[in-house]
Every structure is written in C-alpha cells, then in structure tokens.
Design an enzyme around this catalytic site. Structure first.
Site, mmCIF file in Angstrom:
data_model
loop_
_atom_site.group_PDB
_atom_site.id
_atom_site.type_symbol
_atom_site.label_atom_id
_atom_site.label_comp_id
_atom_site.label_asym_id
_atom_site.label_seq_id
_atom_site.Cartn_x
_atom_site.Cartn_y
_atom_site.Cartn_z
ATOM 1 N N CYS A 268 3.631 -10.260 -25.655
ATOM 2 C CA CYS A 268 3.820 -11.904 -25.907
ATOM 3 C C CYS A 268 5.524 -11.816 -25.893
ATOM 4 O O CYS A 268 5.943 -11.850 -24.540
ATOM 5 C CB CYS A 268 4.119 -12.125 -27.789
ATOM 6 S SG CYS A 268 4.872 -13.742 -27.599
ATOM 7 N N HIS A 353 -1.648 -12.159 -29.176
ATOM 8 C CA HIS A 353 -1.268 -11.511 -29.916
ATOM 9 C C HIS A 353 -2.872 -10.827 -30.376
ATOM 10 O O HIS A 353 -3.294 -11.553 -31.040
ATOM 11 C CB HIS A 353 -0.652 -12.154 -31.135
ATOM 12 C CG HIS A 353 0.698 -12.348 -31.061
ATOM 13 N ND1 HIS A 353 1.101 -10.668 -31.906
ATOM 14 C CD2 HIS A 353 1.504 -12.921 -31.006
ATOM 15 C CE1 HIS A 353 3.007 -11.478 -30.998
ATOM 16 N NE2 HIS A 353 2.902 -12.824 -30.693
ATOM 17 N N GLU A 355 -2.944 -8.171 -32.166
ATOM 18 C CA GLU A 355 -3.023 -6.940 -33.566
ATOM 19 C C GLU A 355 -3.345 -8.196 -35.267
ATOM 20 O O GLU A 355 -3.399 -8.079 -36.287
ATOM 21 C CB GLU A 355 -1.577 -7.096 -32.885
ATOM 22 C CG GLU A 355 -0.487 -7.439 -34.468
ATOM 23 C CD GLU A 355 0.236 -8.855 -33.027
ATOM 24 O OE1 GLU A 355 0.451 -9.236 -33.870
ATOM 25 O OE2 GLU A 355 -0.809 -8.619 -32.130
#
Length: 391
Positions: A268, A353, A355
C-alpha cells in the site's frame, strides 16, 4: 423511548445529508470516502490508513455482529467519522464484547445513520472524493459548509507522523484464529529477522509476517536507512499508512538508502514510497479503491486475485525508470498499477492488502514470496496451490 440526536454531513460543495447520530456527540472534518466491503467495519475503523477520512460504508446494515477485542488493526479507531445507512439495534455474535455505537462513543468518533448512502456514493464516484464535515453538535448547514471548505486537502498532507509508533519494539504475536489465512511455519524452519517500518501498520500485517517465519522489529517511520540497517535485518518491510505518499519525504530518502542493501517488501503506502524512491511519481485517484473485491492481475502469470484495498493515491507506471523496476500487477477495474518489482535490487511491492482479514486470502502467498526472496535473492512467480508449511 429517548429521541435520537440529529446529525448532519455537509460536503465542501454544499451537498447536505441529514440523519441521526450515533457514537460520540461531536464534530469532525475529513476527506469523505466509501468502502464496499460487506463486513469488517471494526477493522476499517481501526486501520490507521483511514486517518483524516470520514468513511461511508456501502453495505446498508452495519453493526449486527458487534465489536470484539481480537479484530482491531490498531489500539484505537483512526477514522474521523462513520457514515451508514442503518445501524443495527441489536448485536448477535458469540465473539462480541460490545456494540459499534458504544465502541465509537468511547473512542470519541462521530457517526451518522439514516442517510441515503447510495446518493452519497454516487456523488463521490461521479465527482470524486471531497472534504466534508460530520457533526452532531453544530446543526447549521451554512456554518458547517464554511468549516468543510477550510479543512486541509489530502494532496500534500503528511499524516504518517500522526500514526507511526514513537519507539522501536519487537512484535511476536501470530494469528489468533484456529483457521489462519497463511501457512504455518514448521517448527524446524529458520526464522528471519525483519525490520517493519511503521507508516501506520495494520496488526494483521505484523501477524502475517510472524506466521510466515519472520521476527519483526517495528521502527518509527522517521527511522533513517542507517538506523534500520543497524538492526542487521535479513529484510525490510514497508507498511501501509495514510495521506499523500509524496509528502513523506523522509521515508523516501530512507528507502533510497536501503535499496541494493537488503531485500524489501512493501504494501500500500509502502508500495507508493518504494516507487517514489525508485524515481517514479504518484497521483491522486478520483475516488480511490476501498473494499474487499478488487480484481488484480499478475502480469507475469496472468493469474487474477480478488484483493482487499484501501488507497486514494496510485503509482504512475509511465514514470517508472526504464531500467530497474517494472510493473508486475494491474487493477482490472481501471488499469491502475497494483505492483512493482526489481529483481536486480531485490525489492517488490503491491498496492493491495494480502493480509486482510476478514476478506479474500488470494494474495497471502506474497509473505512467502518475501521469505523466498531473502532465502534465494530471487522474486519468484505467484506461489499458487494449497498452502503448505514452510521449512
């Protein structure tokens, strides 16, 4: 029955929405943005990348599963305000420890419900993200409009210093769930030291690093290249964060000092900062990408991943240096850049992202790619297939 407190959301262009308040009684300004995720409102509220923003959730019914102590991505909510169509009057989930209304009230975050969120999102998609003010205290539209117009623009705004950690620390917590989204590390596997530069890091990123066999040391965003390298890390991770990446000049300088010296992985804002350090430019998107359903294609393999995203700026792929870094991923909705890599410089980054939880786990293999980069010095293609223990 107690009457509900009225609230107003006023955009800087004069558009006004009337609703009822929840959370704290107060007033907050910020950039008004929207997120299309169907769940995960607690993770959204506590994601430091939302600092400086009033978030509208497009899913109409919010709060039905409450909040808990396991899911926050930070120690407190970072959003400026929350906008929903309907706040659930009841909570029904065995993990819940409180309701969303009380959670935001305790944190001093203002919320508004009962507005036409479809109208608001349509306004943002057509004309772009805009500053606004959310208030349950001042209910004068003219007064609020003046305050909204005076709010700082996101362009040129460094919000990283607001959210970053003040001191270095070690992180050892892995996934709490019995059903982790990344492969466990075999007990015999070697663990690698990694410095995680905190530009506003989500907790689940740090958990994912631990699950992939790393022992992270979290350092402030202002850490210099020399200070980071003094930890003698096997690799360096560049986290997510808020604001305009071009304004975080100290981080760009530090990353330039890390390139060619240690393997790098960015997510990001970390992706944008790596690109800037490599000599590229970034620009502000019209309304950004925020949600859990963004399709991204790996340009090396053709594989498409459904990803979770939260960003309002993007890398201008045309400005990447002709030698060194190359584009590796693209967003299939609008063609914007979603990843870069340099094999020679042992560095790669993605805009999305991997995760994210709850959310798609299509991209969680990228943490294993980082591990393999440290082990072999090579950036390997998509590590597809069923997750298997490392080691």
């Amino acid at each position: 029955m107690t009457a509900k407190q009225p609230a107003l959301l006023v955009l800087a262009d004069g558009t006004t929405f009337r609703g009822t308040a929840f959370g704290a009684v107060g007033e907050r300004t910020g950039e008004v943005v929207f997120n299309t995720s169907l769940s995960g409102y607690q993770e959204i509220a506590t994601d430091p990348s939302y600092t400086g923003q009033i978030v509208c959730l497009t899913y109409p019914h919010i709060g039905n599963y409450g909040v808990n102590t396991e899911d926050p991505e930070a120690g407190r909510p970072w959003i400026e305000g929350l906008v929903v169509r309907e706040l659930s009057p009841s909570v029904s989930n065995y993990r819940a420890t409180a309701d969303l209304d009380g959670y935001l009230r305790d944190a001093g975050i203002v919320g508004i419900e009962g507005i036409d969120t479809r109208r608001l999102v349509r306004r943002l998609r057509i004309d772009g993200a805009v500053n606004g003010i959310l208030s349950s205290r001042d209910l004068d539209p003219a007064s609020l409009l003046a305050k909204a117009k005076a709010a700082p623009d996101m362009n040129g705004l460094d919000l990283v210093k607001v959210v970053t950690t003040k001191a270095s620390s070690r992180w050892s917590e892995g996934y709490a769930s019995d059903y982790p989204s990344a492969p466990p590390v075999a007990a015999s596997a070697k663990r690698y030291s990694v410095v995680a530069v905190d530009f506003g890091a989500k907790r689940n990123i740090l958990r994912s690093l631990v699950a992939a066999g790393f022992d992270p040391v979290v350092v402030p965003a202002t850490a210099t290249a020399a200070e980071i390298l003094a930890h003698k890390p096997d690799g360096v991770f560049l986290s997510n964060g808020p604001g305009d990446p071009a304004a975080v000049t100290y981080a760009i300088t530090a990353i330039r000092g890390l390139l060619d010296k240690v393997p790098l992985f960015g997510i990001c804002l970390g992706h944008q900062l790596m690109a800037l350090a490599a000599g590229a430019k970034t620009y502000k998107l019209k309304f950004g990408h925020r949600g859990g359903n963004q399709p991204v294609q790996d340009l090396d393999t053709g594989r498409v991943e459904i990803t979770s995203q939260n960003h309002g700026f993007a890398v201008d792929v045309a400005t990447l240096p002709k030698t060194g870094f190359r584009a590796t991923h693209t967003n299939l909705n609008d063609g914007t850049n979603e990843g870069i890599a340099s094999e020679a410089r042992r560095a790669f980054a993605v805009q999305y992202h991997p995760e994210a939880a709850p959310g798609p786990h299509d991209a969680v293999h990228l943490f294993r790619r980082f591990r393999r980069l440290i082990e072999t010095g090579r950036i390997e293609p998509t590590l597809s297939g069923a997750p298997t223990p490392v080691g």
